[in-house]
Design a protein around this motif. Structure first.
Motif, short mmCIF file in Angstrom:
data_model
loop_
_atom_site.label_atom_id
_atom_site.label_comp_id
_atom_site.label_asym_id
_atom_site.label_seq_id
_atom_site.Cartn_x
_atom_site.Cartn_y
_atom_site.Cartn_z
N VAL A 118 18.64 9.83 27.47
CA VAL A 118 18.38 9.68 25.91
C VAL A 118 18.86 11.25 25.47
O VAL A 118 19.54 11.61 24.47
N ILE A 119 18.36 12.26 26.28
CA ILE A 119 18.77 13.52 26.00
C ILE A 119 20.08 13.92 25.88
O ILE A 119 20.79 14.63 24.86
N THR B 53 25.34 13.63 19.80
CA THR B 53 25.16 13.33 18.30
C THR B 53 25.20 14.79 17.80
O THR B 53 25.63 14.85 16.76
N LEU B 54 24.23 15.75 18.34
CA LEU B 54 24.11 16.80 17.78
C LEU B 54 25.43 17.62 17.77
O LEU B 54 25.80 18.60 16.71
N LEU C 73 21.45 12.35 22.67
CA LEU C 73 21.31 13.24 21.43
C LEU C 73 22.16 14.61 21.35
O LEU C 73 22.41 14.93 20.31
#
Length: 58
Positions: free
Chosen positions: A34-35, A41-42, A38
């Motif tokens: 998950v990290i 995406t960031l 993210l």
């Protein structure tokens, strides 16, 4: 000696610890996935912002 061996075979505390370890490892892998998602995406968002700022300021 035979009684000690029989008692060792009936002891389940080691198996329980291994099960908890496997559960913790599975949860850790899920959190890392998950990290990582993210972070990707960031990174894309920040690159889009940088492109927008560079285009507007130039």
């Amino acid at each position: 000696m035979k009684n000690l061996f029989v008692r060792f075979l009936k002891d389940n505390s080691g198996a329980t610890a291994i099960e908890y370890g496997l559960i913790a490892a599975g949860i850790s892998v899920a959190i890392i996935a998950v990290i990582n998602g993210l972070g990707t995406t960031l990174t894309a968002k920040f690159q889009a912002i940088q492109t927008g700022l560079t285009g507007a300021g130039g």
